[in-house]
Write a protein that holds these residues in place. Structure first.
Motif, PDB file in Angstrom:
ATOM      1  N   UNK A 245       0.838  -1.196   0.000  1.00 49.61           N
ATOM      2  CA  UNK A 245       0.000   0.000   0.000  1.00 49.61           C
ATOM      3  C   UNK A 245       0.877   1.252   0.000  1.00 49.61           C
ATOM      4  N   UNK A 246       0.207   2.384  -0.087  1.00 49.33           N
ATOM      5  CA  UNK A 246       0.878   3.679  -0.084  1.00 49.33           C
ATOM      6  C   UNK A 246       0.015   4.663   0.703  1.00 49.33           C
ATOM      7  N   UNK A 247       0.555   5.834   0.934  1.00 51.34           N
ATOM      8  CA  UNK A 247      -0.223   6.881   1.589  1.00 51.34           C
ATOM      9  C   UNK A 247      -1.462   7.193   0.744  1.00 51.34           C
ATOM     10  N   UNK A 248      -1.309   7.165  -0.567  1.00 46.63           N
ATOM     11  CA  UNK A 248      -2.437   7.413  -1.466  1.00 46.63           C
ATOM     12  C   UNK A 248      -3.517   6.344  -1.320  1.00 46.63           C
TER      13      UNK A 248
ATOM     14  N   UNK B 291     -22.142  -1.409   8.632  1.00 48.85           N
ATOM     15  CA  UNK B 291     -23.537  -1.708   8.977  1.00 48.85           C
ATOM     16  C   UNK B 291     -23.605  -1.792  10.496  1.00 48.85           C
ATOM     17  N   UNK B 292     -24.792  -1.722  11.026  1.00 48.45           N
ATOM     18  CA  UNK B 292     -24.978  -1.797  12.467  1.00 48.45           C
ATOM     19  C   UNK B 292     -24.327  -3.065  13.017  1.00 48.45           C
ATOM     20  N   UNK B 293     -23.496  -2.923  14.023  1.00 43.32           N
ATOM     21  CA  UNK B 293     -22.809  -4.024  14.705  1.00 43.32           C
ATOM     22  C   UNK B 293     -21.759  -4.736  13.858  1.00 43.32           C
ATOM     23  N   UNK B 294     -21.417  -4.219  12.689  1.00 48.74           N
ATOM     24  CA  UNK B 294     -20.328  -4.758  11.878  1.00 48.74           C
ATOM     25  C   UNK B 294     -19.188  -3.755  11.983  1.00 48.74           C
ATOM     26  N   UNK B 295     -18.117  -4.141  12.695  1.00 47.96           N
ATOM     27  CA  UNK B 295     -17.044  -3.215  13.040  1.00 47.96           C
ATOM     28  C   UNK B 295     -15.715  -3.628  12.422  1.00 47.96           C
ATOM     29  N   UNK B 296     -15.057  -2.645  11.787  1.00 47.96           N
ATOM     30  CA  UNK B 296     -13.684  -2.783  11.306  1.00 47.96           C
ATOM     31  C   UNK B 296     -12.855  -1.725  12.032  1.00 47.96           C
ATOM     32  N   UNK B 297     -11.684  -2.116  12.526  1.00 48.49           N
ATOM     33  CA  UNK B 297     -10.821  -1.201  13.268  1.00 48.49           C
ATOM     34  C   UNK B 297      -9.500  -1.061  12.506  1.00 48.49           C
ATOM     35  N   UNK B 298      -9.331   0.086  11.861  1.00 51.23           N
ATOM     36  CA  UNK B 298      -8.110   0.374  11.105  1.00 51.23           C
ATOM     37  C   UNK B 298      -7.057   0.923  12.057  1.00 51.23           C
ATOM     38  N   UNK B 299      -5.830   0.429  11.897  1.00 54.74           N
ATOM     39  CA  UNK B 299      -4.718   0.902  12.712  1.00 54.74           C
ATOM     40  C   UNK B 299      -3.649   1.447  11.760  1.00 54.74           C
ATOM     41  N   UNK B 300      -3.211   2.649  12.011  1.00 54.16           N
ATOM     42  CA  UNK B 300      -2.266   3.337  11.143  1.00 54.16           C
ATOM     43  C   UNK B 300      -0.838   2.998  11.549  1.00 54.16           C
ATOM     44  N   UNK B 301      -0.466   1.739  11.378  1.00 57.09           N
ATOM     45  CA  UNK B 301       0.843   1.269  11.816  1.00 57.09           C
ATOM     46  C   UNK B 301       1.950   1.614  10.826  1.00 57.09           C
ATOM     47  N   UNK B 302       1.635   1.591   9.543  1.00 58.64           N
ATOM     48  CA  UNK B 302       2.632   1.925   8.525  1.00 58.64           C
ATOM     49  C   UNK B 302       1.912   2.387   7.266  1.00 58.64           C
ATOM     50  N   UNK B 303       2.670   3.024   6.397  1.00 57.30           N
ATOM     51  CA  UNK B 303       2.047   3.489   5.159  1.00 57.30           C
ATOM     52  C   UNK B 303       2.047   2.419   4.074  1.00 57.30           C
ATOM     53  N   UNK B 304       2.796   1.331   4.253  1.00 60.15           N
ATOM     54  CA  UNK B 304       2.866   0.331   3.185  1.00 60.15           C
ATOM     55  C   UNK B 304       1.960  -0.881   3.393  1.00 60.15           C
ATOM     56  N   UNK B 305       1.234  -0.922   4.508  1.00 62.46           N
ATOM     57  CA  UNK B 305       0.231  -1.966   4.739  1.00 62.46           C
ATOM     58  C   UNK B 305      -1.001  -1.313   5.355  1.00 62.46           C
TER      59      UNK B 305
ATOM     60  N   UNK C 243     -11.030  -3.478  -2.065  1.00 67.43           N
ATOM     61  CA  UNK C 243     -10.158  -4.107  -3.055  1.00 67.43           C
ATOM     62  C   UNK C 243     -10.342  -3.540  -4.451  1.00 67.43           C
ATOM     63  N   UNK C 244     -11.577  -3.308  -4.840  1.00 67.57           N
ATOM     64  CA  UNK C 244     -11.825  -2.727  -6.167  1.00 67.57           C
ATOM     65  C   UNK C 244     -11.261  -1.322  -6.271  1.00 67.57           C
ATOM     66  N   UNK C 245     -11.472  -0.526  -5.244  1.00 69.23           N
ATOM     67  CA  UNK C 245     -10.996   0.865  -5.273  1.00 69.23           C
ATOM     68  C   UNK C 245      -9.482   0.918  -5.374  1.00 69.23           C
ATOM     69  N   UNK C 246      -8.804   0.043  -4.641  1.00 66.13           N
ATOM     70  CA  UNK C 246      -7.344   0.040  -4.640  1.00 66.13           C
ATOM     71  C   UNK C 246      -6.748  -0.790  -5.769  1.00 66.13           C
ATOM     72  N   UNK C 247      -7.555  -1.694  -6.323  1.00 75.56           N
ATOM     73  CA  UNK C 247      -7.024  -2.602  -7.337  1.00 75.56           C
ATOM     74  C   UNK C 247      -6.016  -3.578  -6.749  1.00 75.56           C
TER      75      UNK C 247
END
Length: 163
Positions: free
Chosen positions: A29-32, A82-96, A123-127
Protein backbone atom coordinates in the motif's frame (compact mmCIF):
# COMPACT_ATOMS: atom_id res chain seq x y z
CA UNK A 1 -25.86 -12.56 -2.48
CA UNK A 2 -22.41 -13.15 -1.07
CA UNK A 3 -19.36 -14.57 -2.75
CA UNK A 4 -19.24 -17.10 0.09
CA UNK A 5 -21.81 -19.39 1.71
CA UNK A 6 -22.03 -19.18 5.51
CA UNK A 7 -22.42 -22.90 6.13
CA UNK A 8 -19.22 -23.55 4.16
CA UNK A 9 -17.06 -20.87 5.84
CA UNK A 10 -18.44 -20.55 9.36
CA UNK A 11 -15.20 -21.92 10.86
CA UNK A 12 -13.39 -18.83 9.53
CA UNK A 13 -15.74 -16.73 11.68
CA UNK A 14 -15.45 -18.85 14.83
CA UNK A 15 -14.12 -16.73 17.70
CA UNK A 16 -12.25 -19.66 19.28
CA UNK A 17 -10.48 -20.62 16.04
CA UNK A 18 -9.85 -17.17 14.54
CA UNK A 19 -9.75 -14.93 17.60
CA UNK A 20 -12.25 -12.15 18.22
CA UNK A 21 -10.42 -9.70 15.95
CA UNK A 22 -8.90 -11.47 12.94
CA UNK A 23 -6.47 -9.50 10.80
CA UNK A 24 -7.39 -8.03 7.44
CA UNK A 25 -4.79 -6.28 5.32
CA UNK A 26 -3.79 -4.82 1.98
CA UNK A 27 -0.08 -5.26 1.23
CA UNK A 28 2.05 -3.01 -0.96
CA UNK A 29 0.00 0.00 0.00
CA UNK A 30 0.88 3.68 -0.08
CA UNK A 31 -0.22 6.88 1.59
CA UNK A 32 -2.44 7.41 -1.47
CA UNK A 33 -4.07 4.01 -0.89
CA UNK A 34 -4.72 4.91 2.74
CA UNK A 35 -6.32 8.16 1.58
CA UNK A 36 -8.46 6.25 -0.92
CA UNK A 37 -9.77 4.10 1.94
CA UNK A 38 -10.53 7.18 4.04
CA UNK A 39 -12.31 8.68 1.02
CA UNK A 40 -14.36 5.48 0.67
CA UNK A 41 -15.44 5.73 4.29
CA UNK A 42 -16.63 9.28 3.61
CA UNK A 43 -18.25 8.48 0.24
CA UNK A 44 -20.18 5.50 1.56
CA UNK A 45 -21.36 7.35 4.64
CA UNK A 46 -20.25 4.54 6.92
CA UNK A 47 -20.40 5.43 10.59
CA UNK A 48 -16.93 6.09 11.92
CA UNK A 49 -14.90 7.22 14.89
CA UNK A 50 -11.28 8.37 14.63
CA UNK A 51 -9.33 8.07 17.89
CA UNK A 52 -5.94 9.27 19.04
CA UNK A 53 -5.59 7.46 22.33
CA UNK A 54 -9.01 7.79 23.95
CA UNK A 55 -9.74 11.15 22.31
CA UNK A 56 -12.23 11.29 19.44
CA UNK A 57 -11.08 13.70 16.73
CA UNK A 58 -12.13 14.68 13.22
CA UNK A 59 -10.86 12.35 10.51
CA UNK A 60 -7.58 13.80 9.19
CA UNK A 61 -5.87 13.21 5.85
CA UNK A 62 -3.88 9.98 5.62
CA UNK A 63 -0.58 11.83 5.10
CA UNK A 64 -1.11 13.68 8.38
CA UNK A 65 -1.83 10.51 10.36
CA UNK A 66 1.02 8.52 8.84
CA UNK A 67 3.58 11.29 9.37
CA UNK A 68 3.03 11.50 13.14
CA UNK A 69 6.10 11.43 15.41
CA UNK A 70 7.54 7.97 16.01
CA UNK A 71 6.81 8.20 19.73
CA UNK A 72 3.16 9.20 19.19
CA UNK A 73 0.39 6.77 20.07
CA UNK A 74 -0.98 4.83 17.09
CA UNK A 75 -4.36 6.25 16.10
CA UNK A 76 -7.26 4.05 15.07
CA UNK A 77 -10.32 4.44 12.92
CA UNK A 78 -13.42 2.46 13.81
CA UNK A 79 -15.74 1.95 10.84
CA UNK A 80 -19.22 0.44 10.91
CA UNK A 81 -20.29 -0.49 7.35
CA UNK A 82 -23.54 -1.71 8.98
CA UNK A 83 -24.98 -1.80 12.47
CA UNK A 84 -22.81 -4.02 14.71
CA UNK A 85 -20.33 -4.76 11.88
CA UNK A 86 -17.04 -3.21 13.04
CA UNK A 87 -13.68 -2.78 11.31
CA UNK A 88 -10.82 -1.20 13.27
CA UNK A 89 -8.11 0.37 11.10
CA UNK A 90 -4.72 0.90 12.71
CA UNK A 91 -2.27 3.34 11.14
CA UNK A 92 0.84 1.27 11.82
CA UNK A 93 2.63 1.92 8.52
CA UNK A 94 2.05 3.49 5.16
CA UNK A 95 2.87 0.33 3.18
CA UNK A 96 0.23 -1.97 4.74
CA UNK A 97 -3.40 -1.08 5.32
CA UNK A 98 -4.10 -3.06 8.46
CA UNK A 99 -7.45 -3.55 10.13
CA UNK A 100 -9.27 -5.98 12.36
CA UNK A 101 -12.87 -7.11 12.06
CA UNK A 102 -14.92 -7.96 15.11
CA UNK A 103 -16.29 -11.47 14.54
CA UNK A 104 -18.97 -11.00 17.19
CA UNK A 105 -20.87 -8.93 14.61
CA UNK A 106 -20.13 -11.22 11.66
CA UNK A 107 -22.30 -14.24 12.35
CA UNK A 108 -24.65 -15.61 9.70
CA UNK A 109 -25.09 -15.21 5.95
CA UNK A 110 -26.40 -11.64 6.06
CA UNK A 111 -23.39 -10.39 8.03
CA UNK A 112 -21.02 -12.41 5.83
CA UNK A 113 -22.53 -10.68 2.80
CA UNK A 114 -21.88 -7.26 4.38
CA UNK A 115 -18.27 -8.19 5.16
CA UNK A 116 -17.65 -9.51 1.64
CA UNK A 117 -19.09 -6.33 0.14
CA UNK A 118 -16.94 -4.19 2.46
CA UNK A 119 -13.64 -5.82 1.48
CA UNK A 120 -14.73 -5.97 -2.17
CA UNK A 121 -15.33 -2.21 -2.22
CA UNK A 122 -11.88 -1.63 -0.73
CA UNK A 123 -10.16 -4.11 -3.05
CA UNK A 124 -11.82 -2.73 -6.17
CA UNK A 125 -11.00 0.87 -5.27
CA UNK A 126 -7.34 0.04 -4.64
CA UNK A 127 -7.02 -2.60 -7.34
CA UNK A 128 -5.32 -4.81 -4.76
CA UNK A 129 -6.06 -8.01 -2.85
CA UNK A 130 -7.60 -7.71 0.62
CA UNK A 131 -6.68 -10.69 2.81
CA UNK A 132 -7.99 -12.06 6.11
CA UNK A 133 -6.13 -14.36 8.51
CA UNK A 134 -6.54 -15.45 12.13
CA UNK A 135 -5.83 -12.84 14.79
CA UNK A 136 -2.11 -12.13 15.04
CA UNK A 137 -1.26 -14.14 11.90
CA UNK A 138 -1.27 -11.60 9.05
CA UNK A 139 2.49 -11.33 8.70
CA UNK A 140 2.86 -15.11 8.31
CA UNK A 141 1.26 -15.04 4.87
CA UNK A 142 -1.48 -17.55 5.64
CA UNK A 143 -4.73 -15.85 4.65
CA UNK A 144 -7.92 -17.91 4.83
CA UNK A 145 -9.99 -15.77 2.48
CA UNK A 146 -9.76 -12.52 0.59
CA UNK A 147 -10.80 -10.31 -2.26
CA UNK A 148 -9.14 -11.51 -5.46
CA UNK A 149 -8.60 -8.68 -7.96
CA UNK A 150 -8.56 -10.94 -11.04
CA UNK A 151 -11.69 -12.86 -10.01
CA UNK A 152 -13.34 -9.62 -8.79
CA UNK A 153 -14.87 -11.27 -5.75
CA UNK A 154 -14.05 -12.78 -2.37
CA UNK A 155 -12.52 -16.25 -2.57
CA UNK A 156 -11.39 -18.95 -0.16
CA UNK A 157 -7.63 -19.22 0.19
CA UNK A 158 -7.65 -22.13 2.65
CA UNK A 159 -9.81 -25.15 3.34
CA UNK A 160 -12.39 -24.33 6.07
CA UNK A 161 -11.64 -26.17 9.29
CA UNK A 162 -13.92 -29.13 9.85
CA UNK A 163 -14.85 -29.25 6.16
Amino acid sequence: MSDLVWDEVRSFFDLDLMGTLPDVWVANASVEDWQAVLDLVEAHGWSREYLEGDVVKPLPRAAQVLSRPVDAECPSLRVWPALDVLAIFRFLSDDVIDFDVDLRGLQGQGRLDIFCEFITVIGRRLGKPVMMSPEGDWDLGNPVLGFDVEADHVVLLAQPWGA
